[in-house]
Design a protein around this motif. Structure first.
Motif, PDB file in Angstrom:
ATOM      1  N   CYS A 121      36.203  20.812  66.851  1.00  0.00           N
ATOM      2  CA  CYS A 121      35.476  22.127  65.921  1.00  0.00           C
ATOM      3  C   CYS A 121      35.509  21.975  65.002  1.00  0.00           C
ATOM      4  O   CYS A 121      35.116  21.564  63.659  1.00  0.00           O
ATOM      5  CB  CYS A 121      36.448  23.016  66.255  1.00  0.00           C
ATOM      6  N   LEU A 122      36.728  20.299  64.365  1.00  0.00           N
ATOM      7  CA  LEU A 122      36.984  19.433  63.080  1.00  0.00           C
ATOM      8  C   LEU A 122      35.552  18.741  62.697  1.00  0.00           C
ATOM      9  O   LEU A 122      35.388  18.733  61.564  1.00  0.00           O
ATOM     10  CB  LEU A 122      38.653  18.915  63.112  1.00  0.00           C
ATOM     11  N   MET A 123      34.853  17.785  64.058  1.00  0.00           N
ATOM     12  CA  MET A 123      34.492  17.008  63.982  1.00  0.00           C
ATOM     13  C   MET A 123      33.205  17.780  63.004  1.00  0.00           C
ATOM     14  O   MET A 123      32.342  17.902  62.583  1.00  0.00           O
ATOM     15  CB  MET A 123      33.849  16.552  65.142  1.00  0.00           C
ATOM     16  N   LYS A 157      46.669  22.765  79.283  1.00  0.00           N
ATOM     17  CA  LYS A 157      46.245  23.915  78.158  1.00  0.00           C
ATOM     18  C   LYS A 157      46.486  23.275  76.449  1.00  0.00           C
ATOM     19  O   LYS A 157      45.036  23.629  75.555  1.00  0.00           O
ATOM     20  CB  LYS A 157      46.774  25.342  78.240  1.00  0.00           C
ATOM     21  N   GLN A 158      46.864  22.608  76.686  1.00  0.00           N
ATOM     22  CA  GLN A 158      47.117  21.379  75.116  1.00  0.00           C
ATOM     23  C   GLN A 158      46.222  20.920  74.946  1.00  0.00           C
ATOM     24  O   GLN A 158      45.742  20.662  73.763  1.00  0.00           O
ATOM     25  CB  GLN A 158      48.449  21.162  75.530  1.00  0.00           C
ATOM     26  N   ILE A 159      45.174  20.463  76.235  1.00  0.00           N
ATOM     27  CA  ILE A 159      45.045  19.293  76.324  1.00  0.00           C
ATOM     28  C   ILE A 159      43.080  20.029  76.020  1.00  0.00           C
ATOM     29  O   ILE A 159      42.491  19.407  75.161  1.00  0.00           O
ATOM     30  CB  ILE A 159      44.581  18.560  77.607  1.00  0.00           C
ATOM     31  N   ASN A 160      42.943  20.913  76.525  1.00  0.00           N
ATOM     32  CA  ASN A 160      41.725  21.583  76.434  1.00  0.00           C
ATOM     33  C   ASN A 160      42.203  22.588  75.076  1.00  0.00           C
ATOM     34  O   ASN A 160      41.425  22.031  74.066  1.00  0.00           O
ATOM     35  CB  ASN A 160      42.055  22.538  77.197  1.00  0.00           C
ATOM     36  N   LEU A 161      42.796  22.621  74.347  1.00  0.00           N
ATOM     37  CA  LEU A 161      43.040  22.922  72.931  1.00  0.00           C
ATOM     38  C   LEU A 161      43.434  21.905  71.890  1.00  0.00           C
ATOM     39  O   LEU A 161      41.984  21.744  70.600  1.00  0.00           O
ATOM     40  CB  LEU A 161      44.653  23.354  72.612  1.00  0.00           C
ATOM     41  N   ARG A 162      43.456  20.515  71.913  1.00  0.00           N
ATOM     42  CA  ARG A 162      43.607  19.690  71.418  1.00  0.00           C
ATOM     43  C   ARG A 162      41.709  19.135  71.581  1.00  0.00           C
ATOM     44  O   ARG A 162      41.168  19.081  70.308  1.00  0.00           O
ATOM     45  CB  ARG A 162      44.428  18.525  71.975  1.00  0.00           C
ATOM     46  N   MET A 163      41.150  18.831  72.176  1.00  0.00           N
ATOM     47  CA  MET A 163      39.813  19.086  72.339  1.00  0.00           C
ATOM     48  C   MET A 163      39.466  19.551  71.565  1.00  0.00           C
ATOM     49  O   MET A 163      37.920  19.226  70.768  1.00  0.00           O
ATOM     50  CB  MET A 163      39.029  18.556  74.176  1.00  0.00           C
ATOM     51  N   THR A 164      39.519  21.047  71.530  1.00  0.00           N
ATOM     52  CA  THR A 164      38.663  21.828  71.032  1.00  0.00           C
ATOM     53  C   THR A 164      38.879  21.681  69.545  1.00  0.00           C
ATOM     54  O   THR A 164      37.495  22.172  68.618  1.00  0.00           O
ATOM     55  CB  THR A 164      38.879  23.649  71.840  1.00  0.00           C
ATOM     56  N   ILE A 207      41.836  20.917  55.048  1.00  0.00           N
ATOM     57  CA  ILE A 207      42.381  22.572  55.216  1.00  0.00           C
ATOM     58  C   ILE A 207      41.743  22.650  56.448  1.00  0.00           C
ATOM     59  O   ILE A 207      43.110  22.646  56.896  1.00  0.00           O
ATOM     60  CB  ILE A 207      41.198  22.925  54.079  1.00  0.00           C
ATOM     61  N   LEU A 208      40.755  21.917  56.580  1.00  0.00           N
ATOM     62  CA  LEU A 208      40.370  22.023  58.339  1.00  0.00           C
ATOM     63  C   LEU A 208      41.431  21.503  58.719  1.00  0.00           C
ATOM     64  O   LEU A 208      41.955  22.272  60.306  1.00  0.00           O
ATOM     65  CB  LEU A 208      38.640  21.936  58.822  1.00  0.00           C
ATOM     66  N   LEU A 209      41.669  20.140  58.870  1.00  0.00           N
ATOM     67  CA  LEU A 209      42.790  19.242  59.596  1.00  0.00           C
ATOM     68  C   LEU A 209      43.931  19.687  59.529  1.00  0.00           C
ATOM     69  O   LEU A 209      44.860  20.120  60.648  1.00  0.00           O
ATOM     70  CB  LEU A 209      42.386  17.733  58.929  1.00  0.00           C
ATOM     71  N   GLY A 210      44.404  20.298  58.360  1.00  0.00           N
ATOM     72  CA  GLY A 210      46.022  21.306  58.207  1.00  0.00           C
ATOM     73  C   GLY A 210      45.838  22.109  58.838  1.00  0.00           C
ATOM     74  O   GLY A 210      47.133  21.939  59.458  1.00  0.00           O
ATOM     75  N   PHE A 211      45.083  23.052  59.117  1.00  0.00           N
ATOM     76  CA  PHE A 211      44.593  24.077  59.691  1.00  0.00           C
ATOM     77  C   PHE A 211      44.811  23.964  61.400  1.00  0.00           C
ATOM     78  O   PHE A 211      45.652  24.442  62.101  1.00  0.00           O
ATOM     79  CB  PHE A 211      43.304  25.232  60.019  1.00  0.00           C
ATOM     80  N   CYS A 212      44.160  22.626  62.049  1.00  0.00           N
ATOM     81  CA  CYS A 212      43.967  22.510  63.483  1.00  0.00           C
ATOM     82  C   CYS A 212      45.525  22.212  63.410  1.00  0.00           C
ATOM     83  O   CYS A 212      45.720  22.006  64.800  1.00  0.00           O
ATOM     84  CB  CYS A 212      43.010  21.248  63.521  1.00  0.00           C
ATOM     85  N   LEU A 213      46.148  21.398  62.322  1.00  0.00           N
ATOM     86  CA  LEU A 213      47.330  20.401  62.977  1.00  0.00           C
ATOM     87  C   LEU A 213      48.402  21.898  62.712  1.00  0.00           C
ATOM     88  O   LEU A 213      49.393  21.889  64.223  1.00  0.00           O
ATOM     89  CB  LEU A 213      47.363  19.341  62.141  1.00  0.00           C
ATOM     90  N   ILE A 214      48.642  22.676  62.409  1.00  0.00           N
ATOM     91  CA  ILE A 214      49.412  23.733  62.599  1.00  0.00           C
ATOM     92  C   ILE A 214      48.747  24.029  63.558  1.00  0.00           C
ATOM     93  O   ILE A 214      49.923  24.653  64.865  1.00  0.00           O
ATOM     94  CB  ILE A 214      49.285  24.643  61.109  1.00  0.00           C
ATOM     95  N   ILE A 215      47.633  25.004  63.679  1.00  0.00           N
ATOM     96  CA  ILE A 215      47.491  25.478  65.182  1.00  0.00           C
ATOM     97  C   ILE A 215      48.028  25.016  66.465  1.00  0.00           C
ATOM     98  O   ILE A 215      48.715  25.005  67.353  1.00  0.00           O
ATOM     99  CB  ILE A 215      45.661  25.752  65.523  1.00  0.00           C
ATOM    100  N   PHE A 222      49.733  22.236  66.754  1.00  0.00           N
ATOM    101  CA  PHE A 222      52.096  22.003  66.815  1.00  0.00           C
ATOM    102  C   PHE A 222      52.666  23.107  67.222  1.00  0.00           C
ATOM    103  O   PHE A 222      53.490  23.462  67.396  1.00  0.00           O
ATOM    104  CB  PHE A 222      52.381  21.306  65.836  1.00  0.00           C
ATOM    105  N   THR A 223      51.813  24.424  66.155  1.00  0.00           N
ATOM    106  CA  THR A 223      52.592  25.428  66.573  1.00  0.00           C
ATOM    107  C   THR A 223      52.526  25.961  68.448  1.00  0.00           C
ATOM    108  O   THR A 223      53.006  26.274  69.450  1.00  0.00           O
ATOM    109  CB  THR A 223      51.861  26.778  65.772  1.00  0.00           C
ATOM    110  N   THR A 224      50.902  26.221  68.972  1.00  0.00           N
ATOM    111  CA  THR A 224      50.560  26.487  70.279  1.00  0.00           C
ATOM    112  C   THR A 224      51.438  25.322  71.457  1.00  0.00           C
ATOM    113  O   THR A 224      52.466  25.624  71.846  1.00  0.00           O
ATOM    114  CB  THR A 224      49.084  25.881  70.477  1.00  0.00           C
ATOM    115  N   ALA A 225      51.643  24.288  70.686  1.00  0.00           N
ATOM    116  CA  ALA A 225      52.418  23.346  71.596  1.00  0.00           C
ATOM    117  C   ALA A 225      54.075  23.278  71.735  1.00  0.00           C
ATOM    118  O   ALA A 225      54.776  23.820  72.662  1.00  0.00           O
ATOM    119  CB  ALA A 225      52.309  21.226  71.466  1.00  0.00           C
ATOM    120  N   ALA A 226      54.544  23.968  70.254  1.00  0.00           N
ATOM    121  CA  ALA A 226      56.106  24.511  70.512  1.00  0.00           C
ATOM    122  C   ALA A 226      57.046  25.839  71.312  1.00  0.00           C
ATOM    123  O   ALA A 226      57.467  25.854  72.095  1.00  0.00           O
ATOM    124  CB  ALA A 226      56.179  24.899  69.286  1.00  0.00           C
TER     125      ALA A 226
END
Length: 455
Positions: free
Chosen positions: A161-163, A150-157, A18-26, A28-32
């Protein structure tokens, strides 16, 4: 793998998914969104440049380049190219860079009016500008350094958070699974201390509200039945030994009497008569014990077939009257059967005949007039046969224990019997998935009712 570990891992996998799904949605949505926002900025830049170049006569190309380089909204590695109808470059915002472009892109822009694409790592927008009698193609490209950062920072965050979320879920899952299953561990510990010698020990049932408490309640019920079975077994062995010892002791006494001195033929005849009586009693008791043991077998091992209860009653009556001519059996219907199958049950004829034979024999034996009254009654689901008498009867305490092996009431002590017959009857009726009940009052008689489901 322990249940606690398996539950924790399964729960962790679910939460991690569930967390991975939310992270991926956040992500890719932010990147788009960031990509589309940057394209809009490039489109505004391209339109502004084309408008200045065509509509504002006071601005030449050199002044426009100065404006492009010094505007506050200038983008990193920004390039703006303007082409006329013949694909001739009429304006470039940079002079110190080699400009690469494909003519097919210009044709695509003229056809689609608006194109979004990439030029290496830069985002590129192509617009067709048709105003003031001029048809121009404007290409604007730039590198979205702020958006990429911003995308790099978001990805690392999101990764951290996922881990952290997965680690926290695993830890909490193991803790709460252990807490939830701890009562089961306590039950296992208590069960391990229960042996055949301490079947009276019981498990802690808690407040009887959750499933684990219900498990303890059910296990205690099993222990109660086991204790009763062990107690019945001990009682059975004790009573059987006592009942067998009595005729054996009598046999031994008669034999010792015959061996002690020489007797005349009449005395030997009396001893042999007594020996025969004791032997018959011993054989009857042994047969009863064997039959009682056989009735403990599984119902699947007993042949079942349609049985007409009237025929069973008549067979039992004829057999009893042939052995005891002084007995009387009165047979009648309480209500007339509504169909031919109303008195037909699925069972074993010999076993059912033994039940009715025993009940009739008891009714006649314990009645002053040696009379048993048999009534048959039917309803929509079952067929009932009642055997009643007007004999010595029983008190309520006796009726609760009358089906126990070897149990005999105080008032029946002066009559022949071993106290096994009713126990055998109950076992047989249970094997037929039926019910046998008794109603009785002292000195007023007893009524035994057998109820079986009809076909």
């Amino acid at each position: 793998m322990k249940i606690r570990t398996r539950i924790a891992l399964q729960f962790s996998l679910i939460v991690a998914s569930i967390l991975l799904g939310f992270c991926l949605i956040i992500y890719f949505t932010t990147a788009a969104y960031s990509r589309e926002d940057f394209y809009e900025r490039l489109k505004k830049k391209a339109r502004t440049t084309a408008r200045f170049l065509v509509q504002v006569k006071e601005i030449d190309q050199n002044l426009l380049k100065i404006i492009d380089r010094n505007t506050l909204t200038a983008l990193y590695d920004e390039k703006v190219l303007v082409f006329d109808e013949r694909n001739k470059l009429i304006y470039a915002s940079v002079d110190d860079h080699i400009i690469h472009y494909q003519r097919s892109l210009l044709d695509e822009v003229r056809e689609a009016k608006e194109v979004e694409t990439w030029s290496d790592e830069n985002q590129l927008v192509g617009l067709f500008y048709d105003e003031g009698g001029r048809k121009l193609v404007v290409l604007a490209s730039a590198y979205d350094r702020v958006g990429r950062s911003k995308q790099i920072n978001l990805r690392m965050t999101l990764i951290w958070c996922l881990m952290g979320g997965i680690g926290l879920t695993v830890g909490l899952g193991i803790f709460f699974a252990g807490q939830s299953l701890r009562p089961i561990g306590e039950i296992n510990t208590q069960i391990s201390t229960i042996t055949a010698r301490n079947l009276r020990q019981r498990l802690d049932e808690g407040d009887r509200k959750d499933e684990i408490d219900q498990l303890a309640v059910n296990f205690n019920a099993v222990l109660e039945r086991l204790e009763q079975a062990f107690e019945q077994q001990r009682s059975f062995v004790s009573h059987a030994s006592h009942e067998l010892r009595t005729p054996l002791a009598a046999l031994k006494s008669e034999i010792q009497l015959g061996l002690r001195r020489r007797l005349n033929p009449d005395e030997y005849g009396d001893i042999l008569t007594n020996l025969l009586s004791d032997a018959d009693r011993l054989i009857a008791l042994t047969n009863s014990l064997l039959f009682l043991a056989r009735t403990l077998e599984n119902i699947s091992q007993m042949p079942l077939e349609p049985v007409q209860m009237e025929e069973v009653i008549l067979l039992a009556r004829d057999e009893l009257l042939s052995a005891q001519p002084r007995y009387r059996i009165e047979f009648d219907y309480e209500n007339l059967p509504q169909s031919e199958t109303a008195t037909t049950v699925s069972g074993n004829e010999e076993l059912l005949k033994r039940v009715l034979l025993n009940l009739m024999d008891n009714a006649c034996k314990y009645s002053p007039d040696h009379t048993a009254r048999v009534r048959i009654r039917t309803d929509e689901k079952s067929c009932s046969v009642s055997v009643s008498d007007e004999g010595i009867g029983m008190n309520p305490e006796d009726t609760e224990r009358i089906f126990e092996p070897f149990y005999r009431t105080a008032t029946a002590a002066g009559y022949d019997g071993f106290g096994i017959g009713l126990s055998i009857c109950q076992r047989i009726i249970e094997l037929h998935q039926g019910q046998i009940t008794v109603k009785s009052r002292p000195n007023e008689g007893s009524q035994f009712t057998v109820q079986l489901a009809h076909l």
